[in-house]
Design an enzyme around this catalytic site. Structure first.
Site, PDB file in Angstrom:
ATOM      1  N   GLU A  51       5.761   0.422  -2.465  1.00  0.00           N
ATOM      2  CA  GLU A  51       6.355   0.745  -3.766  1.00  0.00           C
ATOM      3  C   GLU A  51       7.684   0.022  -3.892  1.00  0.00           C
ATOM      4  OE1 GLU A  51       6.745   4.959  -4.543  1.00  0.00           O
ATOM      5  OE2 GLU A  51       7.722   4.604  -6.474  1.00  0.00           O
ATOM      6  N   ASN A  96       6.280   6.737  -8.157  1.00  0.00           N
ATOM      7  CA  ASN A  96       7.033   7.037  -9.371  1.00  0.00           C
ATOM      8  C   ASN A  96       7.457   5.771 -10.099  1.00  0.00           C
ATOM      9  OD1 ASN A  96       6.776   9.667  -8.521  1.00  0.00           O
ATOM     10  ND2 ASN A  96       8.870   9.855  -7.764  1.00  0.00           N
ATOM     11  N   GLU A 197       1.026  10.757 -10.169  1.00  0.00           N
ATOM     12  CA  GLU A 197       1.661  12.090 -10.175  1.00  0.00           C
ATOM     13  C   GLU A 197       2.047  12.546 -11.589  1.00  0.00           C
ATOM     14  OE1 GLU A 197       4.799  12.395  -7.219  1.00  0.00           O
ATOM     15  OE2 GLU A 197       3.342  12.201  -5.599  1.00  0.00           O
ATOM     16  N   TYR A 269       2.866  15.829   1.115  1.00  0.00           N
ATOM     17  CA  TYR A 269       3.853  15.511   2.144  1.00  0.00           C
ATOM     18  C   TYR A 269       4.175  16.807   2.879  1.00  0.00           C
ATOM     19  CZ  TYR A 269       4.500  11.078  -0.285  1.00  0.00           C
ATOM     20  OH  TYR A 269       4.300   9.849  -0.846  1.00  0.00           O
ATOM     21  N   GLU A 317      -1.455   9.363  -1.333  1.00  0.00           N
ATOM     22  CA  GLU A 317      -0.108   9.439  -0.754  1.00  0.00           C
ATOM     23  C   GLU A 317      -0.116  10.613   0.204  1.00  0.00           C
ATOM     24  OE1 GLU A 317       3.463   9.439  -3.133  1.00  0.00           O
ATOM     25  OE2 GLU A 317       2.570   8.059  -4.583  1.00  0.00           O
TER      26      GLU A 317
HETATM   27  O1  AHR Z   1       6.169   7.957  -1.751  1.00  0.00           O
HETATM   28  C1  AHR Z   1       7.368   8.381  -2.318  1.00  0.00           C
HETATM   29  C2  AHR Z   1       7.170   9.055  -3.658  1.00  0.00           C
HETATM   30  O2  AHR Z   1       6.527  10.268  -3.460  1.00  0.00           O
HETATM   31  C3  AHR Z   1       6.303   8.338  -4.656  1.00  0.00           C
HETATM   32  O3  AHR Z   1       7.002   7.427  -5.439  1.00  0.00           O
HETATM   33  C4  AHR Z   1       5.799   9.450  -5.516  1.00  0.00           C
HETATM   34  O4  AHR Z   1       4.535   9.193  -6.049  1.00  0.00           O
HETATM   35  C5  AHR Z   1       5.826  10.656  -4.616  1.00  0.00           C
HETATM   36  O5  AHR Z   1       6.458  11.732  -5.199  1.00  0.00           O
END
Ligand code: AHR
Length: 515
Positions: A51, A96, A197, A269, A317
């Site tokens: 990214e 993002n 997202e 995450y 992700e």
């Molecule tokens: O990977 C970091 C961020 O985590 C990404 O930009 C987003 O999609 C997510 O919230």
């Protein structure tokens, strides 16, 4: 060391338990039947992600001024480390960032591209790394590209024209532009994301599930009419915060997209903010639950529909991310997590989970490749491989073919979030008679002696053992030290049985031929 009276009393109380543990090692049994197949392991579960964020692209993948870069500006050392990890699918440009990315800013002569204010992560985007650079890079990595279209501030036609620019063989203004910029043949990019997202209020262009579903449907129609070979990934849930209903987001989105989406994207995450090893190590149980729940929602959305459509899950992700997180993460040196052994073990349990759901999880992208919550970490002079690099490398290079359902009987524990967590977490893959068994021992202090039994085959001799471990669960790597890495050795096994003792806090891969 002098013990306080209380510590001394506690150590005496614990002593019999320690002696007992030494006398009676923990034991487990794993039965393997090669006919009990979960599904084909899609190589795309070993994907990654770059990214325009912090030093992932600028200063990671791409550093034009660096002596370590090739003539295109790609860091050769990073490319080499990424190749060794066997990345099968690379997602770009965000994240993002993608929700306000206008792809035409990133084509044409580099010096003429417009710098833009980047609002997702608070920088200025130079646009020197764009579509051509990304697709050249995936070519050099021999990885499949996955482009995430801007469904935040972008328009339907913008997404459609991006597909046309990349994939069309017709003579149009878009394809002439592509040729003028140096690329004659279409790249034929198969994987396209319908935004990122979109359920998160933090997202530029965030909408309600219904508004996103309607908007994404029109984009999907135009994109597939431009190239019917596309595989589209709908933006499913990423927001599991209290008060957000992630299941209803997915349900609503699929009401609109069940005839057009090929995958439902899910993000997650995890972290260890309370320094609770047992609970952190159980994080993959939550991943399992979410996968099962999302599978049910997909099944429900397709039930009663004509034809034989399938929608798979793309965990596009995922990673450990909790230290370098929060509103202060804006600017250049951000999201730079420094990983330790326990993070690497959690990563291995996530990979086990993807393999154990091989019938439905067909894409997964660790976020991200370099510097930003990443297995590869650079400075201007060098790079080092973080702890999480090693399980990923082992899985991606070895765990292929058919996922097998295992019978696992062993010790279990209770933690803050779960009542019943197996200390051993395992998956297995069978590829042309070659069996790979992946085992994480979640126990912090005790080894687990494990008896493997083959139901319908025999071991044929050498078993290659690869173990990721370190002196303690907080051990880290750095530029000048590789404390956590893969150690290789070999044992032998014949007949139907194999005994192996998994050391505490370890990930072990056993690889052998069956007859
Ligand atoms: O990977 C970091 C961020 O985590 C990404 O930009 C987003 O999609 C997510 O919230």
């Amino acid at each position: 060391m002098k013990l306080s009276r209380r510590a001394f009393a506690l150590s005496l109380a614990a002593a019999p338990a320690i002696i007992r543990a030494q006398q009676q090692p923990l034991r487990a049994r794993i039965k393997i039947d090669t006919e009990r197949v979960i599904g084909d392991i899609d190589p795309l579960i070993y994907g990654n992600f770059i990214e325009h964020l912090g030093r992932c692209i600028d200063g990671g993948v791409f550093e034009e001024s660096s002596p370590l870069a090739d003539s295109n500006g790609f860091r050769r050392d990073v490319l080499d480390a990424a190749r060794k990890m066997n990345v099968t699918l690379l997602r770009w440009p965000g994240g993002n960032f993608s929700s306000n990315y206008h792809w035409m800013d990133g084509i044409g002569p580099r010096d003429r591209r417009p710098p833009r204010l980047e609002m997702a992560w608070g920088t200025v985007e130079s646009n020197r790394f764009g579509t051509h650079e990304f697709l050249n890079y995936t070519g050099m990595m021999s990885t499949q590209p996955y482009i995430c279209a801007n469904l935040g501030t972008g328009a339907w036609t913008e997404a459609q024209q991006w597909v046309e620019y990349c994939n069309s063989s017709e003579d149009t203004a878009m394809t002439r532009l592509r040729k003028q910029n140096g690329r004659q043949d279409p790249w034929k990019v198969v994987y396209w994301g319908l935004g990122n997202e979109m359920d998160g209020p933090w997202q530029m262009g965030h909408r309600s599930a219904e508004d996103y579903g309607k908007f994404a449907l029109e984009a999907a129609k135009l994109m597939k009419w431009t190239d019917p070979n596309l595989k589209l990934i709908a933006a499913g849930s990423s927001n599991y915060r209290p008060g957000s209903d992630w299941t209803s987001w997915n349900r609503t989105v699929l009401q609109f997209l069940n005839q057009h989406a090929d995958y439902l994207s899910l993000h997650t995450y995890v972290g260890n903010p309370n320094n609770d090893f047992g609970d952190f190590m159980a994080s993959s149980l939550e991943l399992d639950q979410r996968t099962k729940t999302a599978e049910g929602i997909i099944d429900a959305s397709l039930s009663g529909q004509p034809g034989n459509r399938k929608i798979y899950i793309a965990w596009d992700e995922w990673n450990v991310w909790y230290r370098a997180r929060g509103p202060q993460q804006r600017g250049r040196r951000i999201l730079e997590e420094h990983y330790n052994l326990e993070d690497a073990l959690v990563v291995a349990t996530f990979l086990n989970s993807f393999v154990n759901h091989a019938h439905i999880v067909k894409i997964a992208n660790m976020a991200q490749l370099v510097n930003v919550i990443a297995p590869i970490f650079t400075n201007e002079k060098a790079l080092f491989l973080q702890t999480i690099y090693y399980p990923l490398q082992l899985f991606a290079n070895n765990s292929k073919g058919k996922a097998l359902q295992l019978y696992l009987d062993g010790p279990r524990y209770k933690c803050a979030r779960f009542d019943d967590v197996p200390y051993l977490d395992a998956s297995a893959a069978l590829d042309n008679g070659s069996l790979v068994i992946n085992v994480v021992n979640r126990h912090r202090d005790q080894a687990i002696e494990t008896a493997f039994e083959l139901e319908d085959k025999q071991f044929s001799g050498a078993v290659a053992v690869s173990e990721v471990n370190g002196p303690d669960i907080k051990a880290e790597n750095d530029f000048d030290k590789t404390t956590v890495k893969t150690a290789e050795r070999s044992v032998t096994a014949s007949g139907r049985a194999l005994r192996y003792t998994f050391p505490p806090h370890s990930f072990t891969m056993l690889k052998t031929k069956l007859v």
